[in-house]
Write an enzyme that holds these catalytic residues in place. Structure first.
Site, PDB file in Angstrom:
ATOM      1  CG  HIS A  62      -1.841  -1.136   1.298  1.00 61.45           C
ATOM      2  ND1 HIS A  62      -2.380  -1.576   2.473  1.00 61.45           N
ATOM      3  CD2 HIS A  62      -2.343  -1.946   0.338  1.00 61.45           C
ATOM      4  CE1 HIS A  62      -3.184  -2.611   2.243  1.00 61.45           C
ATOM      5  NE2 HIS A  62      -3.172  -2.848   0.954  1.00 61.45           N
ATOM      6  CE  LYS A  72       1.678   3.762   5.613  1.00 59.50           C
ATOM      7  NZ  LYS A  72       1.226   2.513   4.959  1.00 59.50           N
ATOM      8  CE1 TYR A 132      -0.693   2.471   9.055  1.00 63.32           C
ATOM      9  CE2 TYR A 132      -1.034   0.366  10.135  1.00 63.32           C
ATOM     10  CZ  TYR A 132      -1.410   1.304   9.193  1.00 63.32           C
ATOM     11  OH  TYR A 132      -2.492   1.070   8.386  1.00 63.32           O
ATOM     12  CG  ASP A 170      -4.068  -5.808  -0.414  1.00 65.21           C
ATOM     13  OD1 ASP A 170      -3.968  -4.631  -0.808  1.00 65.21           O
ATOM     14  OD2 ASP A 170      -3.958  -6.130   0.779  1.00 65.21           O
TER      15      ASP A 170
END
Length: 183
Positions: A62, A72, A132, A170
């Site tokens: 992603h 991130k 995250y 995905d």
């Protein structure tokens, strides 16, 4: 906090110190002043927490495109994940290369992923949780994906592709060579 450079410039492994006793341990996973003194100056605005019930769950690859691209800081709060970042920064000498690391509560490792990377992970234990921090809020119009098992990227997920548990997003993600890089 220990900061280790990976083979890809800007992609860092962080290992916070732990202070333990007979009750368990305490760890400071982010300290702006400490990391700013080491050249890492980020303003996190959103925290995310995902749980994947079954081993073999793949999330990724992603990204969030400009103007809402995200740095991130990723860690595993429960279970075990193999976390992967792919450099897609235009002009980077490591463009198209990937780096992966096992993240778990036991090893305490965190992966700091700059803007311009694809990100994904596969769970290796039931009930794995990934936490995250992001430097920009989620923006659906900037959300995208690249195929996780793309042969041009050659990521070794340690998983039989037929056994992967995937979202529809995905499963439908484009191949790396067909993807239009927004970075």
């Amino acid at each position: 906090m220990d900061v280790t450079e990976t083979p890809i410039a800007g992609l860092l492994l962080l290992k916070p110190r732990r202070f333990g006793d007979d009750r368990g341990w305490f760890s400071e996973v982010w300290n702006r002043d400490t990391l700013r003194a080491r050249g890492i100056d980020l303003d996190f605005v959103q925290d995310n927490h995902s749980m994947s019930a079954a081993p073999g769950t793949v999330r990724g690859l992603h990204y969030q495109s400009p103007p809402r691209a995200q740095d991130k800081l990723v860690r595993c709060g429960r279970g075990l994940v193999f976390d992967v970042a792919v450099d897609v920064r235009p002009g980077s000498v490591t463009h198209g290369q990937w780096f992966g690391a096992e993240l778990s509560p036991d090893n305490g490792l965190q992966l700091l992923i700059p803007k311009g990377f694809l990100h994904g992970f596969v769970t290796r234990a039931p009930g794995s949780e990934l936490l995250y921090k992001c430097t920009d809020a989620y923006a659906p119009d900037c959300d995208g994906a690249v195929r996780w098992d793309d042969p041009d990227l050659g990521i070794d997920w340690g998983l039989d592709p037929a056994a992967a548990i995937l979202s529809d997003k995905d499963r439908r993600a484009p191949a790396f060579r067909d993807w239009k890089n927004p970075f």
